[in-house]
Design an enzyme around this catalytic site. Sequence first.
Site, mmCIF file in Angstrom:
data_model
loop_
_atom_site.group_PDB
_atom_site.id
_atom_site.type_symbol
_atom_site.label_atom_id
_atom_site.label_comp_id
_atom_site.label_asym_id
_atom_site.label_seq_id
_atom_site.Cartn_x
_atom_site.Cartn_y
_atom_site.Cartn_z
ATOM 1 N N CYS A 274 0.537 -1.099 0.280
ATOM 2 C CA CYS A 274 -0.070 -0.213 -0.127
ATOM 3 C C CYS A 274 1.007 1.301 -0.183
ATOM 4 C CB CYS A 274 -1.050 0.085 1.266
ATOM 5 S SG CYS A 274 -1.951 -1.034 0.920
HETATM 6 N N1 LIG Z 1 -2.675 -5.595 1.843
HETATM 7 C C1 LIG Z 1 -2.912 -4.666 2.597
HETATM 8 O O1 LIG Z 1 -2.695 -4.327 3.759
HETATM 9 C C2 LIG Z 1 -4.068 -3.369 1.906
HETATM 10 C C3 LIG Z 1 -5.003 -2.863 2.604
HETATM 11 C C4 LIG Z 1 -5.523 -1.940 1.940
HETATM 12 C C5 LIG Z 1 -5.643 -1.981 1.056
HETATM 13 N N2 LIG Z 1 -5.367 -3.030 -0.047
HETATM 14 C C6 LIG Z 1 -5.791 -3.104 -1.567
HETATM 15 O O2 LIG Z 1 -6.260 -4.144 -2.035
HETATM 16 C C7 LIG Z 1 -5.667 -4.754 -3.072
HETATM 17 C C8 LIG Z 1 -5.567 -6.032 -3.436
HETATM 18 O O3 LIG Z 1 -4.828 -6.474 -2.139
HETATM 19 P P1 LIG Z 1 -4.006 -7.732 -1.763
HETATM 20 O O4 LIG Z 1 -2.862 -7.378 -0.420
HETATM 21 O O5 LIG Z 1 -5.124 -8.751 -1.322
HETATM 22 O O6 LIG Z 1 -3.116 -8.435 -2.789
HETATM 23 P P2 LIG Z 1 -3.254 -10.349 -3.268
HETATM 24 O O7 LIG Z 1 -2.041 -10.127 -3.811
HETATM 25 O O8 LIG Z 1 -2.810 -9.998 -1.301
HETATM 26 O O9 LIG Z 1 -4.265 -10.317 -3.089
HETATM 27 C C9 LIG Z 1 -5.006 -10.215 -4.176
HETATM 28 C C10 LIG Z 1 -5.538 -12.273 -5.278
HETATM 29 O O10 LIG Z 1 -5.823 -12.050 -6.297
HETATM 30 C C11 LIG Z 1 -6.074 -12.481 -7.084
HETATM 31 N N3 LIG Z 1 -6.615 -12.342 -8.575
HETATM 32 C C12 LIG Z 1 -6.027 -11.160 -8.862
HETATM 33 N N4 LIG Z 1 -6.586 -11.510 -10.762
HETATM 34 C C13 LIG Z 1 -7.367 -11.739 -10.209
HETATM 35 C C14 LIG Z 1 -9.332 -12.095 -11.087
HETATM 36 N N5 LIG Z 1 -8.694 -11.315 -11.887
HETATM 37 N N6 LIG Z 1 -10.064 -12.825 -10.472
HETATM 38 C C15 LIG Z 1 -9.579 -13.386 -9.555
HETATM 39 N N7 LIG Z 1 -8.278 -13.226 -8.259
HETATM 40 C C16 LIG Z 1 -7.576 -12.483 -9.143
HETATM 41 C C17 LIG Z 1 -4.330 -12.671 -6.698
HETATM 42 O O11 LIG Z 1 -4.068 -13.956 -7.559
HETATM 43 C C18 LIG Z 1 -4.419 -12.746 -5.640
HETATM 44 O O12 LIG Z 1 -4.482 -14.128 -4.530
HETATM 45 C C19 LIG Z 1 -4.540 -3.722 -3.589
HETATM 46 O O13 LIG Z 1 -5.456 -2.613 -4.586
HETATM 47 C C20 LIG Z 1 -4.280 -3.527 -2.940
HETATM 48 O O14 LIG Z 1 -3.936 -2.195 -2.728
HETATM 49 C C21 LIG Z 1 -4.286 -4.405 1.173
#
Ligand SMILES: NC(=O)c1ccc[n+]([C@@H]2O[C@H](COP(=O)([O-])OP(=O)(O)OC[C@H]3O[C@@H](n4cnc5c(N)ncnc54)[C@H](O)[C@@H]3O)[C@@H](O)[C@H]2O)c1
Length: 437
Positions: A274
């Site tokens: 993030c």
């Molecule tokens: N990690 C954090 O602490 C956090 C906090 C707030 C916001 N975010 C935001 O949330 C979003 C997700 O982050 P995250 O940390 O969960 O990422 P992550 O990589 O842990 O998880 C995302 C998942 O989406 C899957 N994926 C990708 N394309 C896909 C599709 N077309 N269909 C189905 N699954 C798909 C991936 O395989 C992965 O498992 C990002 O935009 C991030 O900036 C993250």
Amino acid sequence: MTRLRDLGARIEARQARIGVMGLGYVGLPLAVEFAKAGFPVTGFELDAEKVRAIAEGRSYIEDVPQADVKSFVEKGALHATTDMNELTACDVINVCVPTPLTKTKDPDFSYMVAAVEEIRKRLRAGQLIILGSTTYPGTTHELYLPLLAASGLRVGEDFSLAFAPERIDPANKKFKVRNVPKVVGGETPLCTQLAVRSFEPVFDTVIPVSSSQAAEMVKLLENTFRAINIGLANEVALMCDKLGLDVWEVIEAAATKPYGYMKFLPGPGLGGHCIPIDPTYLSWKMKALNFPACFIELATEINTRMPEHVVRKVGDILNEDRLAVNGARVLLLGVAYKADVSDMRESPAIEVAELLIAKGAHVDYHDPHVPELQVGHHVLKSADLTDEALAGADLVVIVTDHSSVDYARVARVAQRVFDTRNATKNVAEHREKVRKL
Ligand SMILES: NC(=O)c1ccc[n+]([C@@H]2O[C@H](COP(=O)([O-])OP(=O)(O)OC[C@H]3O[C@@H](n4cnc5c(N)ncnc54)[C@H](O)[C@@H]3O)[C@@H](O)[C@H]2O)c1
């Protein structure tokens, strides 16, 4: 319109099927929370290993209890799939896919586009689509809406579209999914209303805003605020280094002011999916409007220089004892991007290790959460934190302050310690061996 109005009633009755696309750090906790609230939930994931884990009732996210996944899967309340055809059966679809940067440090929208393409192919009347990935202001309206509208269905009449930023803070013991207010902005008032209703059973507080763009900007303000303030704390650390002052003492004393000051801490550099990334989504958008995002650029410059500063300090500390970085044994303590998580994304420990290895140091690491570390072509394995490992290192560098490590023991047994996180703040003895950022 009728089918959309029906959706409200289906949500009230917990009959609406909730889809979550992307079962990562954000998606899996959200999916489990919807199951807890009594909704049938389908998780969509490209990674077949994650789908298999869920089918077997296993959690791969530290904050999500194994028992929750197991019991909801057994009850049939939660299931995961790689089959996007199941999107048709979902009434509400939350998109939680990654929003990283490309190699040239521009926003990479490919995951968001791929996800909405899957939805568009199967979009039907009565569905509510909510984008939760962190992204630039305008994504929902300028990217998602035209793609979904290409299906021939009308927003606010046939289907609903909203943006609701995810604010989860992994490893936070106090704030979990439920007690962090959820901000929601829809494409039309009905879209906002339906998105609010879908979140009310899961979040204690839901905050509607006037548009999807406002909701997108809320998230970027929050994370840009953090990145800039950490940048300031890092610059103050560099200033204190020049002035011969202890930055931690200065910050702790400043933080006693009961108003007008908020504590941010310096460190070896930004990490995670993030804070190092999100502000770039905003500055990229502003660049297209010929508006330079000055604070973001400056904070990014300072924050990205911190790993180099850490390595420079390693050289200085060894030099005091007539040792060179070249040939020195350096033990990195903690390599995940922050305390008590296993997430290595953007972790500054990787750059610190790369720079040290490039200078000829023998780098080992210990991290109870990270069994293996890829540094360039090298794959390192976490060393046990034995007395031999601590005493055998010319310098122990605390890069991440995991709470399970006994820092008094580290100070006692190690020859020299460089603490980039103030993890040794409560260590009373052997302080002469400890240098801080
Ligand atoms: N990690 C954090 O602490 C956090 C906090 C707030 C916001 N975010 C935001 O949330 C979003 C997700 O982050 P995250 O940390 O969960 O990422 P992550 O990589 O842990 O998880 C995302 C998942 O989406 C899957 N994926 C990708 N394309 C896909 C599709 N077309 N269909 C189905 N699954 C798909 C991936 O395989 C992965 O498992 C990002 O935009 C991030 O900036 C993250």
